[in-house]
Design a protein around this motif. Structure first.
Motif, short mmCIF file in Angstrom:
data_model
loop_
_atom_site.label_atom_id
_atom_site.label_comp_id
_atom_site.label_asym_id
_atom_site.label_seq_id
_atom_site.Cartn_x
_atom_site.Cartn_y
_atom_site.Cartn_z
N ALA A 163 0.81 -1.21 0.00
CA ALA A 163 0.00 0.00 0.00
C ALA A 163 0.85 1.26 0.00
N ALA A 164 2.10 1.15 0.47
CA ALA A 164 2.98 2.33 0.48
C ALA A 164 3.53 2.65 -0.90
N ASP A 165 3.57 1.64 -1.78
CA ASP A 165 4.06 1.84 -3.15
C ASP A 165 3.03 2.64 -3.93
N ARG A 166 3.46 3.69 -4.68
CA ARG A 166 2.49 4.55 -5.32
C ARG A 166 2.79 4.82 -6.79
N PRO A 167 2.97 3.80 -7.62
CA PRO A 167 3.17 4.07 -9.05
C PRO A 167 1.88 4.57 -9.69
N ALA A 168 1.99 5.64 -10.47
CA ALA A 168 0.80 6.25 -11.05
C ALA A 168 0.11 5.35 -12.06
N HIS A 169 0.86 4.38 -12.63
CA HIS A 169 0.28 3.55 -13.68
C HIS A 169 -0.42 2.31 -13.15
N ARG A 170 -0.52 2.16 -11.81
CA ARG A 170 -1.17 0.99 -11.24
C ARG A 170 -2.29 1.43 -10.29
N VAL A 171 -3.19 2.26 -10.79
CA VAL A 171 -4.23 2.85 -9.94
C VAL A 171 -5.08 1.77 -9.29
N ARG A 172 -5.62 0.83 -10.08
CA ARG A 172 -6.53 -0.16 -9.52
C ARG A 172 -5.82 -1.07 -8.52
N SER A 173 -4.61 -1.54 -8.84
CA SER A 173 -3.89 -2.42 -7.92
C SER A 173 -3.61 -1.72 -6.60
N GLN A 174 -3.20 -0.45 -6.67
CA GLN A 174 -2.93 0.27 -5.44
C GLN A 174 -4.21 0.52 -4.65
N ALA A 175 -5.32 0.76 -5.34
CA ALA A 175 -6.59 0.93 -4.64
C ALA A 175 -6.98 -0.36 -3.92
N LEU A 176 -6.83 -1.49 -4.59
CA LEU A 176 -7.18 -2.77 -3.95
C LEU A 176 -6.28 -3.06 -2.77
N ALA A 177 -4.98 -2.77 -2.89
CA ALA A 177 -4.05 -2.98 -1.78
C ALA A 177 -4.44 -2.11 -0.58
N ARG A 178 -4.78 -0.86 -0.83
CA ARG A 178 -5.16 0.03 0.25
C ARG A 178 -6.44 -0.43 0.94
N MET A 179 -7.41 -0.90 0.14
CA MET A 179 -8.68 -1.33 0.75
C MET A 179 -8.52 -2.62 1.53
N LEU A 180 -7.68 -3.52 1.04
CA LEU A 180 -7.41 -4.73 1.83
C LEU A 180 -6.72 -4.37 3.14
N LEU A 181 -5.78 -3.41 3.06
CA LEU A 181 -5.10 -2.98 4.28
C LEU A 181 -6.08 -2.31 5.23
N ALA A 182 -6.98 -1.48 4.70
CA ALA A 182 -7.99 -0.84 5.55
C ALA A 182 -8.88 -1.88 6.21
N THR A 183 -9.24 -2.93 5.46
CA THR A 183 -10.04 -4.02 6.04
C THR A 183 -9.32 -4.69 7.19
N ALA A 184 -8.02 -4.95 7.00
CA ALA A 184 -7.23 -5.56 8.06
C ALA A 184 -7.13 -4.64 9.28
N LEU A 185 -6.99 -3.35 9.04
CA LEU A 185 -6.89 -2.40 10.15
C LEU A 185 -8.19 -2.34 10.94
N VAL A 186 -9.33 -2.42 10.26
CA VAL A 186 -10.61 -2.48 10.97
C VAL A 186 -10.65 -3.72 11.85
N GLY A 187 -10.11 -4.83 11.33
CA GLY A 187 -10.08 -6.07 12.11
C GLY A 187 -9.25 -5.95 13.38
N GLN A 188 -8.31 -5.02 13.41
CA GLN A 188 -7.52 -4.78 14.63
C GLN A 188 -7.99 -3.54 15.39
N ALA A 189 -9.18 -3.03 15.04
CA ALA A 189 -9.78 -1.86 15.69
C ALA A 189 -8.93 -0.60 15.55
N ARG A 190 -8.15 -0.50 14.47
CA ARG A 190 -7.36 0.70 14.20
C ARG A 190 -8.15 1.55 13.21
N ILE A 191 -9.23 2.13 13.72
CA ILE A 191 -10.25 2.73 12.87
C ILE A 191 -9.76 4.03 12.21
N GLU A 192 -9.05 4.87 12.96
CA GLU A 192 -8.58 6.13 12.37
C GLU A 192 -7.66 5.86 11.16
#
Length: 445
Positions: A350-379
């Motif tokens: 999720a930290a990697d930010r190549p401009a040509h991989r918009v969808r892949s980076q979006a999916l990585a960020r959302m999976l990471l956000a899902t995992a963070l919710v699972g650990q109650a790291r809501i902010e």
């Protein structure tokens, strides 16, 4: 308050913008601009009577026609870049420069293909287009143009999503496809190119939320790949079918397709990268089936195959990079409930930010956000979701939109305990409403 935040209407068409859209363009205008990456725009009939273009057509020099086309005032103050138009033709910028500035091209197959790509009216041409688009030009064009075309479409798909590009792929299939009842003399190269286009259409249909159309394209791609006798391509299409089955909740079919693909390349020395992808997809199916030990074993084998993999040996094979592999692994771990291990993988992706991989980076960020919710790291999850919304303006991806909906459901139960959540939920509601065009039906083939 910045100038961007004050802007309330599209600078191109005047349509109202959502409060969080600081791009200056509404979603339809963003799509229209981004579509130019791989396809010529629809132009008015008066376009072709512009004097420089009219003269180039009268001179019977298609290179000059292309140059006049690029410099037409319809496109704005700046001419269309050579690289953009070269991508439409499936060639390099240097090749297009030679065509524009060199002697007139006389080969009918090339003239016909380029005229169709630019949508030049038939009555302005000095040559007759073949009566059936696929018959006269498909074999030569697929072999020469196909790899460049596939590369350009893949690059654009990563940035703008399948919904924006599906019609473009259908148009190319109409030009290059092997017709029904194809003769046995069709070359393996043509079969592979057509299979690759069908597989790409399948992924774009899937990204548009149409699993039925996606499966039809994948099955067409599989039949063509089998006819071409290219084991690596056969295996790759089985991987696409495995992904689709897993996405639809059919773990048994997902595992079966992954194993069929692995069987197809059992004797292939060059198949390590596809083997890694298939093993990761098999692991997803095993995770969905609740087979934890088998899932971990398959992921371990996938990691070993990925470590020894070389780049794809042909242009018809899709790349499978580290980010894609990590997303597949994280999906497995989250399905098994191992949030800590999934976080360890996703933090780097999720930290990697190549401009040509918009969808892949979006999916990585959302999976990471899902995992963070699972650990109650809501902010932290809220911050990542805000980033994803900003990253994906104009992205035509129902898959991404579904993940945003899923995050909204996960976060709803934290609305009382975290003050960041209500504002994010409002933004997600507006975003999903603004992007409802993604759910519109796809054009028919």
């Amino acid at each position: 308050m910045t100038a961007a935040s004050k802007r309330t209407s599209c600078t191109r068409c005047g349509a109202s913008l959502a409060a969080d859209n600081d791009s200056g363009r509404c979603a339809p205008c963003q799509r229209a601009e981004r579509d130019r990456i791989v396809a010529a725009p629809d132009v008015p009939r008066s376009f072709w009577s512009h004097e420089p273009l009219h003269q180039a057509l009268a001179d019977r020099h298609l290179g000059r026609v292309v140059r006049a086309y690029r410099h037409h005032p319809y496109h704005g103050r700046q001419p269309l870049p050579q690289a953009t138009v070269a991508g439409w033709f499936g060639m390099t910028q240097a090749q297009l420069s030679r065509i524009e500035n060199g002697p007139a091209v006389v080969h009918l197959d090339r003239l016909a293909h380029w005229a169709r790509v630019l949508r030049i009216p038939v009555h302005t041409l000095w040559f007759r287009l073949p009566a059936t688009p696929g018959d006269a030009s498909a074999p030569a064009d697929v072999v020469e143009v196909g790899p460049h075309l596939i590369r350009a479409l893949r690059s654009a798909d990563r940035q703008v999503g399948g919904k924006n590009l599906y019609s473009t792929v259908l148009a190319h299939l109409a030009l290059f496809s092997v017709p029904a009842g194809r003769p046995p003399a069709v070359s393996p190269q043509v079969l592979m190119a057509t299979a690759a286009l069908h597989e790409m259409a399948g992924w774009m249909a899937h990204d548009s939320g149409d699993s039925t159309t996606s499966r039809r394209h994948f099955l067409d791609a599989l039949a063509l790949a089998v006819d071409s006798r290219d084991a690596l391509l056969v295996a790759q299409v089985h991987g696409s079918l495995s992904h689709l089955a897993c996405h639809g909740g059919n773990a048994e079919a997902a595992i079966s397709h992954a194993r069929d693909g692995l069987g197809a390349i059992a004797q292939e020395d060059a198949g390590a990268l596809i083997r890694a992808r298939l093993l990761a997809l098999q692991a997803r199916g095993l995770a969905a089936a609740g087979l934890t030990a088998d899932c971990h074993a398959s992921l371990h084998r996938a990691e070993a195959a990925f470590a020894e993999a070389a780049p794809p040996p042909t242009e018809w094979l899709s790349p499978f990079d580290r980010t894609s592999f990590e997303i597949e692994s994280a999906r497995c771990l989250l399905r098994l409930g191992d949030v800590t291990a999934a976080l360890g993988i996703l933090n780097g992706s999720a930290a990697d930010r190549p401009a040509h991989r918009v969808r892949s980076q979006a999916l990585a960020r959302m999976l990471l956000a899902t995992a963070l919710v699972g650990q109650a790291r809501i902010e932290e999850a809220c911050d990542l979701t805000h980033q994803t919304v900003e990253l994906t303006h104009g992205l035509g991806s129902a898959v991404v939109l579904d993940q945003l909906r899923h995050l909204a459901l996960l976060l709803r139960s934290h609305a009382v305990g975290c003050p960041d959540v209500p504002r994010l939920l409002d933004r997600l509601r507006d975003t999903i409403r603004e992007r409802r065009w993604v759910a519109l039906p796809l054009p028919t083939a």
